[in-house]
Design a protein around this motif. Structure first.
Motif, PDB file in Angstrom:
ATOM      1  N   ALA A 123       6.228 -16.515   3.159  1.00 54.81           N
ATOM      2  CA  ALA A 123       7.584 -16.382   3.697  1.00 54.81           C
ATOM      3  C   ALA A 123       7.698 -15.142   4.579  1.00 54.81           C
ATOM      4  O   ALA A 123       8.346 -15.169   5.629  1.00 54.81           O
ATOM      5  N   MET A 124       7.053 -14.041   4.174  1.00 55.55           N
ATOM      6  CA  MET A 124       7.065 -12.833   5.000  1.00 55.55           C
ATOM      7  C   MET A 124       6.335 -13.083   6.322  1.00 55.55           C
ATOM      8  O   MET A 124       6.793 -12.657   7.383  1.00 55.55           O
ATOM      9  N   SER A 125       5.222 -13.787   6.258  1.00 56.40           N
ATOM     10  CA  SER A 125       4.481 -14.124   7.479  1.00 56.40           C
ATOM     11  C   SER A 125       5.327 -15.012   8.389  1.00 56.40           C
ATOM     12  O   SER A 125       5.336 -14.825   9.605  1.00 56.40           O
ATOM     13  N   ALA A 126       6.053 -15.950   7.788  1.00 53.34           N
ATOM     14  CA  ALA A 126       6.937 -16.807   8.576  1.00 53.34           C
ATOM     15  C   ALA A 126       8.015 -15.968   9.251  1.00 53.34           C
ATOM     16  O   ALA A 126       8.334 -16.186  10.419  1.00 53.34           O
ATOM     17  N   GLY A 127       8.565 -14.996   8.537  1.00 52.67           N
ATOM     18  CA  GLY A 127       9.555 -14.107   9.131  1.00 52.67           C
ATOM     19  C   GLY A 127       8.982 -13.372  10.328  1.00 52.67           C
ATOM     20  O   GLY A 127       9.653 -13.222  11.362  1.00 52.67           O
ATOM     21  N   GLN A 128       7.747 -12.924  10.222  1.00 52.11           N
ATOM     22  CA  GLN A 128       7.101 -12.247  11.351  1.00 52.11           C
ATOM     23  C   GLN A 128       6.953 -13.194  12.540  1.00 52.11           C
ATOM     24  O   GLN A 128       7.131 -12.798  13.690  1.00 52.11           O
ATOM     25  N   ASP A 129       6.646 -14.463  12.250  1.00 57.33           N
ATOM     26  CA  ASP A 129       6.541 -15.450  13.324  1.00 57.33           C
ATOM     27  C   ASP A 129       7.854 -15.592  14.086  1.00 57.33           C
ATOM     28  O   ASP A 129       7.864 -15.938  15.260  1.00 57.33           O
ATOM     29  N   PHE A 130       8.971 -15.326  13.396  1.00 56.12           N
ATOM     30  CA  PHE A 130      10.292 -15.415  14.012  1.00 56.12           C
ATOM     31  C   PHE A 130      10.767 -14.066  14.548  1.00 56.12           C
ATOM     32  O   PHE A 130      11.938 -13.903  14.863  1.00 56.12           O
ATOM     33  N   GLY A 131       9.873 -13.093  14.638  1.00 57.22           N
ATOM     34  CA  GLY A 131      10.191 -11.816  15.253  1.00 57.22           C
ATOM     35  C   GLY A 131      10.502 -10.683  14.305  1.00 57.22           C
ATOM     36  O   GLY A 131      10.762  -9.571  14.733  1.00 57.22           O
ATOM     37  N   ASN A 132      10.464 -10.927  13.005  1.00 61.47           N
ATOM     38  CA  ASN A 132      10.806  -9.886  12.028  1.00 61.47           C
ATOM     39  C   ASN A 132       9.550  -9.103  11.649  1.00 61.47           C
ATOM     40  O   ASN A 132       9.009  -9.257  10.561  1.00 61.47           O
ATOM     41  N   GLN A 133       9.096  -8.253  12.545  1.00 62.19           N
ATOM     42  CA  GLN A 133       7.860  -7.515  12.332  1.00 62.19           C
ATOM     43  C   GLN A 133       7.957  -6.500  11.205  1.00 62.19           C
ATOM     44  O   GLN A 133       6.971  -6.188  10.557  1.00 62.19           O
ATOM     45  N   ALA A 134       9.151  -5.996  10.937  1.00 56.45           N
ATOM     46  CA  ALA A 134       9.325  -4.971   9.906  1.00 56.45           C
ATOM     47  C   ALA A 134       9.546  -5.555   8.520  1.00 56.45           C
ATOM     48  O   ALA A 134       9.551  -4.828   7.537  1.00 56.45           O
ATOM     49  N   GLY A 135       9.750  -6.865   8.415  1.00 60.12           N
ATOM     50  CA  GLY A 135       9.998  -7.477   7.108  1.00 60.12           C
ATOM     51  C   GLY A 135      11.388  -7.204   6.574  1.00 60.12           C
ATOM     52  O   GLY A 135      11.612  -7.212   5.370  1.00 60.12           O
ATOM     53  N   THR A 136      12.350  -6.971   7.454  1.00 61.31           N
ATOM     54  CA  THR A 136      13.729  -6.676   7.075  1.00 61.31           C
ATOM     55  C   THR A 136      14.382  -7.885   6.408  1.00 61.31           C
ATOM     56  O   THR A 136      14.192  -9.010   6.847  1.00 61.31           O
ATOM     57  N   LEU A 137      15.152  -7.630   5.375  1.00 64.78           N
ATOM     58  CA  LEU A 137      15.963  -8.667   4.739  1.00 64.78           C
ATOM     59  C   LEU A 137      17.386  -8.148   4.600  1.00 64.78           C
ATOM     60  O   LEU A 137      17.566  -6.970   4.323  1.00 64.78           O
ATOM     61  N   PRO A 138      18.371  -8.997   4.804  1.00 61.97           N
ATOM     62  CA  PRO A 138      18.281 -10.370   5.300  1.00 61.97           C
ATOM     63  C   PRO A 138      17.966 -10.415   6.791  1.00 61.97           C
ATOM     64  O   PRO A 138      18.170  -9.446   7.509  1.00 61.97           O
TER      65      PRO A 138
END
Length: 170
Positions: A123-138
């Motif tokens: 899920a974290m890798s998927a977030g990075q694929d969508f531009g979330n390089q820092a792993g920020t939530l939400p």
């Protein structure tokens, strides 16, 4: 030897910080894809689900976790928006960066009825694929009906921020 006045030093530091922030924002903008990447993760029944299942809908893809207070805070809003705009083509999809047992308990307790996918590193890798390089939530990504990423909310979102985006794109 002449010392630099503190006020000049302060101005240099502030300008340097502003420049670093602007460059960091530009790097973030550059890392965000224009069209949605592929995404396949399990749902809470352990069935592999692909984001492509919802092609043609306006997708609000929300990366969240049960241990993240701002994530928890915005979930009832997302369910309310799904209820209000779902028949017009809006589809919220949650991507939980969490354990499936914690997620299942949370969504049952809070009556969340839109699709929830889960994973930890995936899920974290998927977030990075969508531009979330820092792993920020939400982290919430609005994807239009043609699969283009139209907006990103990189922190907790309020109704007055997200609803105009949804209404404009429906």
């Amino acid at each position: 030897m002449r010392l630099v006045p503190r006020s000049l030093l302060f101005v240099v530091v502030v300008l340097g910080a502003a420049l670093a922030g602007a460059l960091g924002y530009q790097a973030w903008e550059d890392s965000r894809p224009e069209t949605r990447p592929e995404l396949t993760l399990p749902d809470l029944q352990d069935r592999e689900r692909s984001l492509a299942e919802w092609d043609g809908k306006l997708i609000a893809l929300n990366f969240w976790a049960t241990w993240c207070p701002p994530c928890v805070e915005e979930m009832p809003l997302f369910q309310a928006l799904q209820d209000e705009y779902g028949d017009q083509g809006l589809q919220f999809i949650g991507v939980a960066v969490d354990r499936p047992d914690a997620v299942a308990e949370f969504i049952e307790e809070h009556d969340i009825r839109y699709p929830i996918l889960y994973g930890r590193q995936a899920a974290m890798s998927a977030g990075q694929d969508f531009g979330n390089q820092a792993g920020t939530l939400p982290w919430t990504v609005i994807i239009d009906q043609q699969g283009h990423i139209r907006h990103v909310f990189d922190r907790e979102v309020k109704r007055e921020q997200i609803e105009p985006v949804i209404r404009e794109l429906l």
